[in-house]
Scaffold this active site. Structure first.
Site, PDB file in Angstrom:
ATOM      1  N   HIS A  84     -43.244 -12.308  -2.134  1.00 47.20           N
ATOM      2  CA  HIS A  84     -43.202 -13.598  -2.373  1.00 47.20           C
ATOM      3  C   HIS A  84     -41.862 -14.374  -2.066  1.00 47.20           C
ATOM      4  O   HIS A  84     -42.084 -15.521  -1.707  1.00 47.20           O
ATOM      5  CB  HIS A  84     -43.287 -13.501  -4.138  1.00 47.20           C
ATOM      6  CG  HIS A  84     -42.928 -14.884  -4.566  1.00 47.20           C
ATOM      7  ND1 HIS A  84     -41.693 -15.308  -4.936  1.00 47.20           N
ATOM      8  CD2 HIS A  84     -43.775 -15.739  -4.864  1.00 47.20           C
ATOM      9  CE1 HIS A  84     -41.836 -16.538  -5.575  1.00 47.20           C
ATOM     10  NE2 HIS A  84     -43.102 -16.980  -5.373  1.00 47.20           N
ATOM     11  N   GLU A 114     -42.992 -15.638   1.260  1.00 49.19           N
ATOM     12  CA  GLU A 114     -43.847 -16.753   1.137  1.00 49.19           C
ATOM     13  C   GLU A 114     -43.266 -17.978   1.087  1.00 49.19           C
ATOM     14  O   GLU A 114     -43.484 -19.052   1.801  1.00 49.19           O
ATOM     15  CB  GLU A 114     -44.668 -16.622  -0.113  1.00 49.19           C
ATOM     16  CG  GLU A 114     -45.652 -17.774  -0.499  1.00 49.19           C
ATOM     17  CD  GLU A 114     -46.243 -17.676  -1.635  1.00 49.19           C
ATOM     18  OE1 GLU A 114     -46.312 -18.791  -2.299  1.00 49.19           O
ATOM     19  OE2 GLU A 114     -46.429 -16.593  -2.383  1.00 49.19           O
ATOM     20  N   HIS A 115     -41.759 -18.075   0.763  1.00 53.50           N
ATOM     21  CA  HIS A 115     -41.162 -19.461   0.761  1.00 53.50           C
ATOM     22  C   HIS A 115     -40.424 -19.483   2.142  1.00 53.50           C
ATOM     23  O   HIS A 115     -40.365 -20.561   2.675  1.00 53.50           O
ATOM     24  CB  HIS A 115     -39.801 -19.283  -0.325  1.00 53.50           C
ATOM     25  CG  HIS A 115     -40.443 -19.310  -1.614  1.00 53.50           C
ATOM     26  ND1 HIS A 115     -39.929 -20.370  -2.375  1.00 53.50           N
ATOM     27  CD2 HIS A 115     -41.011 -18.886  -2.468  1.00 53.50           C
ATOM     28  CE1 HIS A 115     -40.561 -20.362  -3.590  1.00 53.50           C
ATOM     29  NE2 HIS A 115     -41.242 -19.172  -3.759  1.00 53.50           N
ATOM     30  N   GLU A 138     -38.033 -20.284  -9.945  1.00 53.35           N
ATOM     31  CA  GLU A 138     -39.242 -20.182 -10.234  1.00 53.35           C
ATOM     32  C   GLU A 138     -39.290 -18.960 -11.282  1.00 53.35           C
ATOM     33  O   GLU A 138     -40.309 -19.066 -12.439  1.00 53.35           O
ATOM     34  CB  GLU A 138     -39.934 -19.778  -9.003  1.00 53.35           C
ATOM     35  CG  GLU A 138     -41.362 -19.627  -8.811  1.00 53.35           C
ATOM     36  CD  GLU A 138     -42.127 -19.404  -7.613  1.00 53.35           C
ATOM     37  OE1 GLU A 138     -43.365 -19.193  -7.900  1.00 53.35           O
ATOM     38  OE2 GLU A 138     -41.455 -19.428  -6.863  1.00 53.35           O
TER      39      GLU A 138
END
Length: 445
Positions: free
Chosen positions: A62, A65-66, A142
């Site tokens: 994840h 992903e950023h 997040e």
């Protein structure tokens, strides 16, 4: 090299317009031509998700992903955004427990740009130290946002309780501790080690020509394919292997939060995605809590007014699965909600569905399947998931026939097996400890 997707033995022919090509380096290209549209949805799917991470890497997929959108050797982060905005396109990504997808939705004339940008991002990102630190703060925000959303927090709490120490029990996003401790070197090694072309599937749907997509992808991923080697073969779908079995740990988890509602997930381990009974499971889930006429919605909301939101859902993985019931209610009503939910599950386990429930559930699934494929993004997602999960494409006709073939006896057998297992529950709400929870839950501790 172009070839129509070959169905499995005894299966129906694939949907018209679906084609598949294997490229050097192990990249698979699967496309579907959708007449009458002027757009294309394109995704680069990677057969790597959070379950593939070590404890040191928890949250790496994840985090990447950023980071991959922060710039490449040819593009800055601003440049990536500007190129897509200039053509009205959408560019994004998502990470799941068993895969990651980077995708774009553009006009058909902008397909070459979409392929080039996505391939550039996925295979040639910079992962600069400054960007790693910048996005570390974003990911931590997040996580904090997740912690402020009771339903998101509840889902992760339920998975952690159901799956325990199994990798499927870890949150996709990682933990505050793992993200704070994640080094640039760890991220780089995970990216270069796992984001290889044999793990990649390029799926596209819309106004396209398959050979054109193949040519674009072959050029855009040429360097990545060279790193893998021309003889590299596609990584096959995950197999069931050793099926997950629950441990002997506690089956009740409470997260104390000063919320206006109590949030509940109550469920059991279910079938993996390779199980031939998975369509019967989907019919069972739809009848239980998949719509306004479902048994849970009628019993909990319509007849008793105990909750505004109540539904059931299933998750299927290569070697495991789950079926769960969600409800959000006033804290003082939690005991009654749990009692009704348990009665509904016990009733289905004992007696199955009525003929009317079975017919409604099948009709709902058939309609949802067809209506859900009226946009190119849904079709692209179906292509990518099918290739990753099963290594083949199932036609819409075949899927509809499988739904229609499910019998009441099939559903009853699945329900009886699943609901014979001990229930697992997760609760987020204003309770100081488990002793404050209703007796219908405390017996799970």
């Amino acid at each position: 090299m172009t070839s129509l997707v070959t169905p499995g033995a005894g299966a129906a022919a694939p949907a018209p317009g679906v084609s598949r090509t294997d490229l050097p380096g192990g990249v698979r290209v699967v496309t579907e031509t959708v007449p009458g549209v002027r757009s294309v949805s394109l995704g680069i799917w990677i057969a790597i998700g959070s379950r593939d991470e070590t404890s040191e890497q928890a949250g790496a997929a994840h985090y990447l992903e950023h980071l991959l959108f922060k710039g490449t050797a040819r593009r800055t982060a601003a440049g990536i955004a500007e190129e897509m905005d200039a053509v009205g396109g959408e560019l994004n990504a998502f990470t799941a427990k068993e895969h990651t997808c980077y995708y774009a939705h553009v006009l058909d004339t902008d397909l070459p740009l979409a392929v080039d940008v996505l391939a550039d991002v996925v295979t040639d990102a910079q992962l600069a130290h400054t960007d790693v630190e910048l996005e570390r703060g974003v990911v931590l925000e997040e996580i904090a946002m997740r912690d402020d959303d009771p339903e998101d927090l509840l889902g992760e709490l339920f998975d952690a309780t159901l799956f325990g120490d199994h990798p499927l029990g870890r949150p996709v996003i990682g933990s505050e501790e793992s993200i704070r401790g994640m080094s640039r070197e760890t991220l780089y090694e995970f990216w270069r080690g796992e984001y290889t072309t044999p793990r990649m599937i390029v799926a596209a749907a819309g106004n396209l020509a398959h050979n054109h997509v193949v040519d674009l992808v072959g050029t855009a991923l040429a360097r990545a394919a060279e790193r893998a080697g021309a003889d590299a073969r596609p990584v096959p779908p995950r197999t069931a292997g050793t099926r997950f079995t629950p441990g002997a740990g506690p089956r009740l988890a409470l997260h104390t939060e000063d919320t206006e509602q109590a949030h509940l997930l109550l469920g059991v381990p279910a079938l993996d995605r390779h199980d031939p009974r998975r369509t019967a499971l989907a019919v069972l889930n739809t009848a239980l809590g998949g719509g306004l006429s479902s048994r849970l919605f009628q019993q909990v909301r319509e007849q008793r007014g105990l909750a505004y939101s109540v539904y059931s859902s299933i998750a299927t993985y290569a070697d495991a699965g789950s079926l769960s019931v969600y409800a959000g209610c006033a804290p003082e009503r939690l005991g009654e909600v749990v009692g009704v939910a348990r009665d509904v599950l016990a009733g289905v386990a004992a007696d199955g569905l009525t003929p009317a429930e079975l017919a409604r559930a099948q009709g709902s699934m058939r309609g949802g399947l067809v209506l859900g494929l009226e946009d190119t993004s849904s079709r692209m997602n179906r292509l990518g998931r099918s290739e990753l999960d099963h290594g083949r494409q199932r036609s819409i006709t075949e899927s509809l026939e499988r739904i229609s073939a499910v019998t009441g006896e099939d559903v009853a057998a699945v329900a009886a097996e699943l609901f014979a297992a001990p229930l697992t529950a997760a609760v987020v709400g204003p309770y100081d400890d488990e002793d404050d929870l209703p007796a219908a839950l405390r017996d799970l501790a």
